[in-house]
Design an enzyme around this catalytic site. Sequence first.
Site, mmCIF file in Angstrom:
data_model
loop_
_atom_site.group_PDB
_atom_site.id
_atom_site.type_symbol
_atom_site.label_atom_id
_atom_site.label_comp_id
_atom_site.label_asym_id
_atom_site.label_seq_id
_atom_site.Cartn_x
_atom_site.Cartn_y
_atom_site.Cartn_z
ATOM 1 N N ARG A 31 0.843 -1.215 0.000
ATOM 2 C CA ARG A 31 0.000 0.000 0.000
ATOM 3 C C ARG A 31 0.870 1.253 0.000
ATOM 4 O O ARG A 31 0.613 2.200 -0.732
ATOM 5 C CB ARG A 31 -0.910 0.023 1.235
ATOM 6 C CG ARG A 31 -1.852 -1.150 1.374
ATOM 7 C CD ARG A 31 -3.221 -0.895 0.735
ATOM 8 N NE ARG A 31 -3.830 -2.158 0.333
ATOM 9 C CZ ARG A 31 -4.563 -2.940 1.114
ATOM 10 N NH1 ARG A 31 -4.849 -2.551 2.333
ATOM 11 N NH2 ARG A 31 -5.052 -4.085 0.685
ATOM 12 N N GLU A 174 -14.589 -13.673 10.075
ATOM 13 C CA GLU A 174 -14.586 -13.101 8.718
ATOM 14 C C GLU A 174 -14.396 -14.173 7.645
ATOM 15 O O GLU A 174 -13.271 -14.543 7.309
ATOM 16 C CB GLU A 174 -13.475 -12.044 8.582
ATOM 17 C CG GLU A 174 -13.448 -11.420 7.194
ATOM 18 C CD GLU A 174 -12.376 -10.346 7.013
ATOM 19 O OE1 GLU A 174 -11.546 -10.157 7.919
ATOM 20 O OE2 GLU A 174 -12.376 -9.705 5.964
ATOM 21 N N LYS A 216 -18.162 -10.681 9.989
ATOM 22 C CA LYS A 216 -17.640 -9.740 8.985
ATOM 23 C C LYS A 216 -17.709 -10.398 7.609
ATOM 24 O O LYS A 216 -16.795 -11.106 7.195
ATOM 25 C CB LYS A 216 -16.196 -9.358 9.340
ATOM 26 C CG LYS A 216 -15.522 -8.453 8.331
ATOM 27 C CD LYS A 216 -14.290 -7.776 8.914
ATOM 28 C CE LYS A 216 -13.529 -7.006 7.863
ATOM 29 N NZ LYS A 216 -12.558 -6.076 8.406
ATOM 30 N N SER A 258 -14.818 -4.122 2.852
ATOM 31 C CA SER A 258 -15.066 -3.417 1.584
ATOM 32 C C SER A 258 -14.586 -4.242 0.393
ATOM 33 O O SER A 258 -15.138 -4.104 -0.705
ATOM 34 C CB SER A 258 -14.475 -2.006 1.589
ATOM 35 O OG SER A 258 -13.089 -1.989 1.791
ATOM 36 N N GLY A 259 -13.555 -5.055 0.561
ATOM 37 C CA GLY A 259 -13.188 -6.075 -0.414
ATOM 38 C C GLY A 259 -12.815 -5.618 -1.805
ATOM 39 O O GLY A 259 -13.004 -6.374 -2.757
ATOM 40 N N GLY A 260 -12.336 -4.389 -1.945
ATOM 41 C CA GLY A 260 -11.937 -3.938 -3.282
ATOM 42 C C GLY A 260 -12.964 -3.026 -3.941
ATOM 43 O O GLY A 260 -12.758 -2.574 -5.064
ATOM 44 N N ARG A 289 -9.521 -0.603 3.127
ATOM 45 C CA ARG A 289 -9.255 0.293 2.000
ATOM 46 C C ARG A 289 -10.307 1.386 1.850
ATOM 47 O O ARG A 289 -9.971 2.535 1.564
ATOM 48 C CB ARG A 289 -9.172 -0.525 0.705
ATOM 49 C CG ARG A 289 -7.882 -1.290 0.597
ATOM 50 C CD ARG A 289 -7.975 -2.400 -0.409
ATOM 51 N NE ARG A 289 -8.761 -3.532 0.070
ATOM 52 C CZ ARG A 289 -9.009 -4.632 -0.635
ATOM 53 N NH1 ARG A 289 -8.547 -4.727 -1.858
ATOM 54 N NH2 ARG A 289 -9.703 -5.628 -0.118
HETATM 55 P P1 13P Z 1 -11.044 -4.152 3.156
HETATM 56 O O1 13P Z 1 -12.166 -3.313 3.661
HETATM 57 O O2 13P Z 1 -9.940 -3.354 2.506
HETATM 58 O O3 13P Z 1 -11.513 -5.316 2.329
HETATM 59 O O4 13P Z 1 -10.325 -4.764 4.425
HETATM 60 C C1 13P Z 1 -11.091 -5.269 5.431
HETATM 61 C C2 13P Z 1 -10.397 -6.370 6.093
HETATM 62 O O5 13P Z 1 -10.170 -6.327 7.270
HETATM 63 C C3 13P Z 1 -10.015 -7.544 5.294
HETATM 64 O O6 13P Z 1 -9.619 -8.581 6.145
#
Ligand code: 13P
Length: 335
Positions: A31, A174, A216, A258-260, A289
């Site tokens: 990043r 998650e 999550k 958010s996953g991208g 992100r």
């Molecule tokens: P993102 O929201 O960037 O997907 O990250 C969340 C997260 O904790 C992934 O494990």
Amino acid sequence: MSELNKTALKIVSSGKGVLATDESTGTMTKRLESVMVQSNEENRLKFRSILFSSKSMNNCIGGVILYDETIKQKCNKETIPELISKSGAVPGIKVDTGAKELARSKEEKITEGLDGLRERLKNYYKLGARFTKWRAVYSISDKYPSKLAVNVNAHALARYASLVQEAGMVPIVEPEVLMEGNHSAEDCFNKTSEVIKKCFDELIFQKVDLKGLILKPNMVLPGSKSNQKISSDEISELTLKCLINSVPSEVPGIAFLSGGQSELEATKNLNTINKHNKSKFKMTFSYGRALQQSALKHWSNNIDDAEGTQKVFNHRANMCSLASMGKWTEEVDRA
Ligand code: 13P
């Protein structure tokens, strides 16, 4: 009300969600290098502590997920968990050690980190953590996720969650069905439903207290390489249907990754979900992100501009907070 339930409810209390800053050093390096900043311990702390000292921490952030390096760092003589607790947010820690190749299904992943976890948890509790995170990942294709990957990851997530509750902390569970791929939103709906149902079968079997955990999940979306375009209303409808059918009603909170998705997409979709959510589930964000991207970009252009960086971060956090209550609008976001 149990202590675990109280902590979970505090993290997802009205208008609040989770700030995920638990990128491993490898991910954080990618990043930082993408915005031409050198990745060293000092810079990682500098950016993250700017976020943790922001005004929006008080009213928008209920919990912060840290990485092992950060939970042990200090900022002006205060430990990072102290700095976070001061704002009213709960400090948390990522405890898995990453997703590795799954034996006998080599294109799939199994998340590791159970060995020695009980001892590591005791230490994290002493350092101030009151919740934890473990991420399992699944990709979608015509063959995947296999039953094997669904079963073994659910088993590991439940073993993790059980140990975390024993240590007096709230586990964030998650199971992330990845967006990468050319699958349809319907495929994502079916696979996400299967994965989440299996996780709860295992959590219940292993006697995890469902009132003391946070789920999550990913939102239900078409694959990033598919040509399918669906509206935010359709995403919301599929996501709500999937979760309402797969998550037991005792679970106090659902906090999406958010996953991208872009910052705007992740905010808009969360808002639409909350506008349509008639269930008892609290639906909020646990974004990495989608909370940090613009702030990181701003900071990378002037790493001494803490105030400017905080302004950018505060705006995103406020927008996510509004979205978690279904009160966000595109006009307010652009203003
Ligand atoms: P993102 O929201 O960037 O997907 O990250 C969340 C997260 O904790 C992934 O494990």
